[in-house]
Motif scaffolding. Structure first.
Motif, short mmCIF file in Angstrom:
data_model
loop_
_atom_site.label_atom_id
_atom_site.label_comp_id
_atom_site.label_asym_id
_atom_site.label_seq_id
_atom_site.Cartn_x
_atom_site.Cartn_y
_atom_site.Cartn_z
N ASP A 74 -43.56 -45.41 3.83
CA ASP A 74 -42.41 -44.50 3.73
C ASP A 74 -42.85 -43.06 3.99
OD1 ASP A 74 -40.64 -46.50 3.16
OD2 ASP A 74 -40.20 -45.86 1.10
N LEU A 75 -43.95 -42.69 3.37
CA LEU A 75 -44.45 -41.32 3.53
C LEU A 75 -44.76 -40.99 4.98
CD1 LEU A 75 -46.99 -40.70 0.61
CD2 LEU A 75 -44.86 -39.47 1.06
N GLN A 76 -45.36 -41.95 5.65
CA GLN A 76 -45.71 -41.75 7.06
C GLN A 76 -44.45 -41.51 7.89
OE1 GLN A 76 -47.59 -45.18 8.83
NE2 GLN A 76 -48.23 -44.05 10.65
N LYS A 77 -43.43 -42.30 7.63
CA LYS A 77 -42.17 -42.15 8.37
C LYS A 77 -41.48 -40.83 8.01
CE LYS A 77 -40.96 -46.93 9.43
NZ LYS A 77 -41.63 -47.94 8.58
N ALA A 78 -41.49 -40.50 6.72
CA ALA A 78 -40.85 -39.25 6.29
C ALA A 78 -41.56 -38.04 6.91
CB ALA A 78 -40.88 -39.15 4.76
N LEU A 79 -42.86 -38.14 6.99
CA LEU A 79 -43.65 -37.06 7.57
C LEU A 79 -43.29 -36.88 9.05
CD1 LEU A 79 -45.84 -34.96 7.45
CD2 LEU A 79 -47.55 -36.73 7.25
N TYR A 80 -43.18 -37.98 9.74
CA TYR A 80 -42.83 -37.94 11.16
C TYR A 80 -41.43 -37.34 11.36
CZ TYR A 80 -42.45 -39.67 16.00
OH TYR A 80 -42.30 -39.78 17.36
N ALA A 81 -40.49 -37.78 10.52
CA ALA A 81 -39.11 -37.29 10.65
C ALA A 81 -39.03 -35.79 10.36
CB ALA A 81 -38.19 -38.06 9.69
N ALA A 82 -39.70 -35.37 9.28
CA ALA A 82 -39.66 -33.95 8.91
C ALA A 82 -40.30 -33.11 10.01
CB ALA A 82 -40.40 -33.74 7.59
N LYS A 83 -41.34 -33.65 10.60
CA LYS A 83 -42.02 -32.96 11.68
C LYS A 83 -41.10 -32.82 12.90
CE LYS A 83 -46.15 -33.83 14.49
NZ LYS A 83 -47.24 -32.88 14.25
N LEU A 119 -34.55 -32.87 5.66
CA LEU A 119 -33.58 -33.96 5.52
C LEU A 119 -32.16 -33.38 5.36
CD1 LEU A 119 -32.86 -36.95 5.25
CD2 LEU A 119 -33.49 -36.83 2.83
N SER A 120 -32.03 -32.32 4.59
CA SER A 120 -30.72 -31.68 4.44
C SER A 120 -30.21 -31.15 5.77
CB SER A 120 -30.79 -30.51 3.45
OG SER A 120 -30.78 -30.99 2.14
N TYR A 121 -31.11 -30.59 6.55
CA TYR A 121 -30.72 -30.10 7.88
C TYR A 121 -30.23 -31.26 8.74
CZ TYR A 121 -31.12 -28.28 12.64
OH TYR A 121 -30.86 -27.93 13.94
N TYR A 122 -30.99 -32.34 8.67
CA TYR A 122 -30.62 -33.53 9.45
C TYR A 122 -29.21 -33.98 9.07
CZ TYR A 122 -30.45 -38.28 11.13
OH TYR A 122 -30.04 -39.43 11.75
N ASP A 123 -28.95 -34.04 7.75
CA ASP A 123 -27.64 -34.49 7.31
C ASP A 123 -26.55 -33.47 7.65
OD1 ASP A 123 -28.15 -37.06 6.36
OD2 ASP A 123 -29.03 -36.29 4.52
N ALA A 124 -26.93 -32.21 7.73
CA ALA A 124 -25.94 -31.19 8.09
C ALA A 124 -25.57 -31.27 9.56
CB ALA A 124 -26.47 -29.79 7.74
N VAL A 125 -26.57 -31.39 10.44
CA VAL A 125 -26.21 -31.40 11.87
C VAL A 125 -25.49 -32.67 12.28
CG1 VAL A 125 -27.87 -29.70 12.75
CG2 VAL A 125 -28.54 -32.10 12.64
N ARG A 126 -25.61 -33.73 11.47
CA ARG A 126 -24.90 -34.96 11.83
C ARG A 126 -23.57 -35.10 11.09
NH1 ARG A 126 -25.46 -37.78 7.47
NH2 ARG A 126 -24.24 -39.50 8.30
#
Ligand code: 6PG
Length: 478
Positions: free
Chosen positions: A321-330, A426-433
């Protein structure tokens, strides 16, 4: 017999850049305010190539082939202005002064305009890769005129890092464009470093893993999508043992991160351009929080955790999970950084090829990473892509990470572990979508207390409600 190029400022970055040029066959004039440093370069590295040492600025300029190219590598700010003035005094129309330090792009714009008046070219250039990079191949981001790049470009491209035979150097755009792009590079660097550190913190606090084992995880991650210089050195750092105490090196370092200003510049500039670089901003503020000693002491003394103390049930899936979260945040941080570059280009009239920026960051620089190729490809598919995450490749990539990303942020919140970059991205992601944002309520509040007006979803016009009277809606355009 004159030098092809000169470097003034023989601290480590300047002397390494001069040595890199000399090793690549260029004749390099070198100069430093105090002669000792110049002599040291000649004593230690004089046999690496052809150097022309000078004791005075006048001799230094005189030793250069025309049109002259002199690179300044001194402290940003006042010292840079002083050296520019001295050089300009001895130079002639058509000569080129290059500032390779981390200057603020608006200073570069000011200096470029002033030197243009005198018929001189001023090139503010980003150089990334630290001391190592300067010596063995940095990523180089030159601004300034096309004409100056014609003279400089071939030399810079030769000494830059190369990936698949392609140089990590290109003409970024006019006047301060190079320093602007380098500034955003550093902002992204801050976000990358912080989010890596947040992943480390979670493994350390939630799994109770010792540093070296966390280092093993990063070393493993460096074989996948996250492959990058910063992940690689993180693994190395975490594997390092402190010689004095015999403890893990990271455990004996005071937890207060310093900063020299480029991250803050990125955020300040983004604020004035109205670009939400939330990942970079939170990374910069995280350094400030770490250094807020009185606040941290006061908070540590009395504020309770009140956590839910969620336990990690499956270590392997937590790490996954951490690896995926890191990639997404990046991905979000890069998407935001590229937005800032494109907003800067629009504001200052620079013609910046975003795909080319990702290309010259593939090697040499601090944020060099495998996935930058994908950014180049995305901009090749659509040069005016409004959101990097909306490119088909990145949409697919980030989609794969979302459940893991949400679990990581929720876990961190429940356990009282700060994750400013994981959560803000993550908040930004949820905001732009989002279909709809609560900005509607903010507009209503603004209209209530300040008659700031609003627009409606169901028609054209600017409106205001007479809140203190009969609450009648008035069309302000009528
Ligand atoms: C690079 C680095 C370099 C320098 C930063 C560090 O690209 O080579 O970014 O420019 O290491 O200025 O910045 P802080 O001291 O603010 O962390």
């Amino acid at each position: 017999n004159a030098a092809d190029i000169g470097v003034t400022g023989m601290a480590v970055m300047g002397s390494n850049l001069a040595r890199n040029l000399a090793r690549n066959g260029f004749k390099v004039a070198i100069h430093n305010r105090s002669v000792g440093k110049t002599e040291k370069v000649i004593d230690s590295y004089g046999d690496e190539g052809e150097f022309f040492p000078s004791e005075s600025t006048a001799d230094f300029v005189a030793s250069l082939q025309k049109p002259r190219v002199a690179i300044i590598m001194v402290k940003a700010g006042g010292p840079t202005d002083a050296v520019i003035d001295e050089l300009a005094e001895h130079m002639e129309e058509g000569d080129i002064i290059v500032d390779a330090g981390n200057a603020l792009f608006s200073d570069t714009r000011r200096r470029e305009a002033a030197l243009r008046e005198k018929g001189l070219h001023f090139v503010g250039t980003g150089v990334s890769g630290g001391e190592e990079g300067a010596l063995n191949g940095p990523s180089i981001m030159p601004g300034g005129t096309k004409e100056s790049y014609d003279r400089l470009g071939p030399m810079f491209e030769k000494i830059s890092a190369h990936v698949d035979g392609v140089p990590c150097c290109t003409h970024v755009g006019a006047d301060g464009a190079g320093h602007f792009v380098k500034m955003v590079h550093n902002g992204i660097e801050y976000a990358d470093m912080q989010v890596i550190s947040e992943a480390y913190d979670l493994m350390s606090k939630a799994l109770g893993k010792p540093a070296s084992e966390i280092g093993d995880v990063f070393a493993e991650w460096n074989k996948g999508d996250l492959e990058s210089f910063l992940i690689e050195i993180t693994a190395e750092v975490l594997h390092h043992t402190d010689a004095t105490s015999g403890k893990a090196f990271v455990d004996v370092i005071l937890d207060q991160a310093a900063q020299k200003g480029t991250g803050a510049w990125t955020v300040q500039t983004a604020l004035s351009l109205g670009v939400p670089v939330t990942g970079i901003a939170e990374a910069t503020f995280a350094r400030s929080v770490s250094g807020s000693v009185p606040q941290r002491e006061a908070g540590r003394a009395v504020l309770p955790a009140e956590t839910q103390d969620l336990a990690v049930l499956d270590e392997a899936s937590f790490i996954d999970d951490l690896q995926k979260a890191l990639y997404a945040a990046k991905l979000v941080s890069y998407s935001q950084g590229f937005d800032e570059i494109s907003a800067g280009a629009q504001e200052y009239g620079w013609d910046i090829d975003l795909g080319a920026m990702a290309r010259i960051w593939r090697g040499g620089c601090i944020i060099r990473a495998k996935f930058l190729n994908r950014i180049t490809e995305a901009y090749e598919r659509n040069a005016t892509l409004p959101l990097l995450l909306a490119d088909e490749y990145f949409t697919a990539e980030i989609t794969k990470c979302i459940p893991a990303w949400r679990r990581v942020v929720a876990f961190a919140a429940a356990n009282g572990i700060p994750v400013p970059v994981f959560s803000s991205t993550l908040s930004y992601y949820d905001a732009v979508r989002a279909e709809r944002l609560p900005a509607a309520l903010v507009q209503a509040q603004r209209d209530f207390f300040g008659a700031h007006t609003y627009k409606r979803v169901d028609g054209e016009g600017t409106f205001h409600v007479e809140w203190s009277e009969d609450r009648r809606e008035t069309n302000q355009d009528a």
